[in-house]
Design an enzyme around this catalytic site. Sequence first.
Site, PDB file in Angstrom:
ATOM      1  N   LYS A 143      54.140 -27.536 -19.987  1.00 12.62           N
ATOM      2  CA  LYS A 143      54.140 -28.402 -18.802  1.00 12.62           C
ATOM      3  C   LYS A 143      52.725 -28.874 -18.523  1.00 12.62           C
ATOM      4  O   LYS A 143      51.796 -28.073 -18.536  1.00 12.62           O
ATOM      5  CB  LYS A 143      54.655 -27.617 -17.588  1.00 12.62           C
ATOM      6  CG  LYS A 143      56.154 -27.602 -17.478  1.00 12.62           C
ATOM      7  CD  LYS A 143      56.569 -27.210 -16.060  1.00 12.62           C
ATOM      8  CE  LYS A 143      58.071 -27.358 -15.886  1.00 12.62           C
ATOM      9  NZ  LYS A 143      58.540 -26.933 -14.574  1.00 12.62           N
ATOM     10  N   GLY A 176      52.808 -19.795 -18.507  1.00  8.95           N
ATOM     11  CA  GLY A 176      51.723 -19.205 -19.279  1.00  8.95           C
ATOM     12  C   GLY A 176      51.790 -17.694 -19.392  1.00  8.95           C
ATOM     13  O   GLY A 176      50.775 -17.058 -19.677  1.00  8.95           O
ATOM     14  N   SER A 203      57.158 -20.080 -24.501  1.00  9.85           N
ATOM     15  CA  SER A 203      56.619 -20.059 -25.863  1.00  9.85           C
ATOM     16  C   SER A 203      56.342 -18.655 -26.389  1.00  9.85           C
ATOM     17  O   SER A 203      56.342 -18.453 -27.604  1.00  9.85           O
ATOM     18  CB  SER A 203      55.386 -20.946 -25.973  1.00  9.85           C
ATOM     19  OG  SER A 203      54.534 -20.716 -24.900  1.00  9.85           O
ATOM     20  N   CYS A 441      21.775  -6.010 -10.697  1.00  8.93           N
ATOM     21  CA  CYS A 441      22.375  -5.781 -12.014  1.00  8.93           C
ATOM     22  C   CYS A 441      22.451  -4.305 -12.324  1.00  8.93           C
ATOM     23  O   CYS A 441      23.455  -3.799 -12.819  1.00  8.93           O
ATOM     24  CB  CYS A 441      21.556  -6.470 -13.089  1.00  8.93           C
ATOM     25  SG  CYS A 441      21.550  -8.246 -12.906  1.00  8.93           S
TER      26      CYS A 441
HETATM   27  C1  LIG Z   1      23.007  -3.963 -18.253  1.00 10.14           C
HETATM   28  O1  LIG Z   1      23.572  -4.869 -17.378  1.00 10.14           O
HETATM   29  C2  LIG Z   1      22.714  -5.577 -16.560  1.00 10.14           C
HETATM   30  C3  LIG Z   1      23.552  -6.537 -15.802  1.00 10.14           C
HETATM   31  O2  LIG Z   1      24.528  -5.947 -15.080  1.00 10.14           O
HETATM   32  C4  LIG Z   1      21.668  -6.274 -17.361  1.00 10.14           C
HETATM   33  O3  LIG Z   1      20.800  -6.918 -16.516  1.00 10.14           O
HETATM   34  C5  LIG Z   1      20.967  -5.315 -18.259  1.00 10.14           C
HETATM   35  O4  LIG Z   1      20.113  -5.985 -19.105  1.00 10.14           O
HETATM   36  C6  LIG Z   1      21.905  -4.506 -19.090  1.00 10.14           C
HETATM   37  N1  LIG Z   1      21.209  -3.417 -19.711  1.00 10.14           N
HETATM   38  C7  LIG Z   1      21.423  -3.031 -20.943  1.00 10.14           C
HETATM   39  C8  LIG Z   1      20.596  -1.919 -21.419  1.00 10.14           C
HETATM   40  O5  LIG Z   1      22.214  -3.539 -21.657  1.00 10.14           O
END
Ligand SMILES: *[C@@H]1O[C@H](CO)[C@@H](O)[C@H](O)[C@H]1NC(C)=O
Length: 519
Positions: A143, A176, A203, A441
């Site tokens: 679709k 889907g 599908s 992070c």
């Molecule tokens: C782990 O993850 C963070 C982001 O969440 C990133 O900035 C960082 O480089 C990563 N570290 C490693 C060791 O992979």
Amino acid sequence: MTARRSVDYSLYLVTDSTSAILGKKDLLEVVKAAVAGGVTIVQYRDKTSETADVVQIAQQLYEVTKAAGVPLLINDRVDVALAVGCEGVHVGQDDMDLKTARKLLGPDAIVGVTANSEEEASQAARDGADYLGIGTVYATPTKENTKSIIGTAGVQQILSSLAKQNHTVKTVCIGGINHANAQRVLYQTASPSKQLDGIAVVSAIMAASDPKKASSDLRQLIATPPPFATSASKPQLSPSDLVARIPTIIKTMASKKPLCHNMTNLVVQNFAANVAIAIGSSPIMSNNGLEAPDLANLGGSLVINMGTTTPEIRENHLKALAAYNAVGGPTLLDPVGAGATQQRREGVKALLAGGYFDVLKGNEGEIRTASGAQGVQQRGVDSGASQLSMEEKIALVKETAGRLRNVVLMTGSADVISDGERTFVIENGHELLGEITGSGCALGTTIASVMATWREDKLLAAVAGCLMYEIAAERAAGRENVKGPGTFVPAFIDELYLIRKESLDENGQWVQGAKVRAA
Ligand SMILES: *[C@@H]1O[C@H](CO)[C@@H](O)[C@H](O)[C@H]1NC(C)=O
Ligand SMILES: *[C@@H]1O[C@H](CO)[C@@H](O)[C@H](O)[C@H]1NC(C)=O
């Protein structure tokens, strides 16, 4: 003839006779195989053939389904259903209206209706539909109309609204749905009060080279919860109960040294890697989706840091996500700068539609964007730069978590965290965290590492990660020799390391500093 009220809707096959889907296969043979494989109901949809042919094919299909005790419905064509004497019809919003169809077919017929919105769903339920085909969930090759795409969030919204009005109408979703997403779709569309009775596929069976196997595999998937699902009822926890459990959770992580698989493009690797090692997990950096299945099998967790997204990076992210979802490996999405550009908004949308994240973590703007990307109207939230009040943040986090059926963490001077049922506010942390790169992070890495070893209650795991991280920051900032961001970083990594050591030594004193309240 199957009694109208006792129909099993769990695996609903909608046929497609076009060569793009069916290929060179014979429709009748495919349906025969599908029924043998466990399809529970069949809808014959044929928008192109002449009436005489449609009646003839329907008759042949009915022979097959009748022998198997599976109901046959005809798409749109009450006349054909009457001519064949099969169980009923399915009508779209533009087809013959439900009441007329019912009048023509009589009280024993099954009449199903397509519903794309709350209004259409309640109207059809009031008018006496036996079941609703809710969709379109995802874009499909069958679709083209993309305006009707409502995602799992839209389906869940319709189910909640039906439940609120006490409608007991049966429901399947369509659009889907395939082997890769069936379990997640059933899981994420469920509202606390109503869940789907089945999935409708086209599908995934019609285009399969082995329709019997495709059907029995789908039956199997429908019957089992997805690997990432946790038990439905979670203990209600007071903030003090919650905090009391944290040291054990951190100890468990530190003693198991989980792998934290990172997908990111950012240049803060060194810091995040040091954090990972300090807390007792082992970081691995890989942006290659193809090696994700091997990594997923090592029992760790996955962090996807959206950062810059190109279609190619997104493909790798989706591959890795699928690999972790398949084995129930915990996953965390950090939609960095989600609202900043159209590319990123689309990136969040594609990731949330393409797999399951146990934790969605971001600041206010990122969570708002991620929530809006699901295509659901955000109540009480305008799109301007205005700050949300604490009540609005709590409402948004709770609602988003309920919709995704996961844990949502909105970071800020006070963090708000919820799994849709239990919501807490955490007021730990230190402003120096805001003065160094990669701190958000590294928090993601910490939470994901804890989740890897504490899978049963991911809210608890996420709170544990947050508290370890933020209390370490407070302790570091309180050191006499820490004068600013430069001296803070090494002190912070030391404190993370010390909290890990203390936890391993069964010394949970550190958690006394937790400032957690229920919301
Ligand atoms: C782990 O993850 C963070 C982001 O969440 C990133 O900035 C960082 O480089 C990563 N570290 C490693 C060791 O992979
Ligand atoms: C639904 O049922 C509940 C409990 O029986 C009742 O209190 C409520 O008023 C009903 N709602 C509607 C919209 O009929």
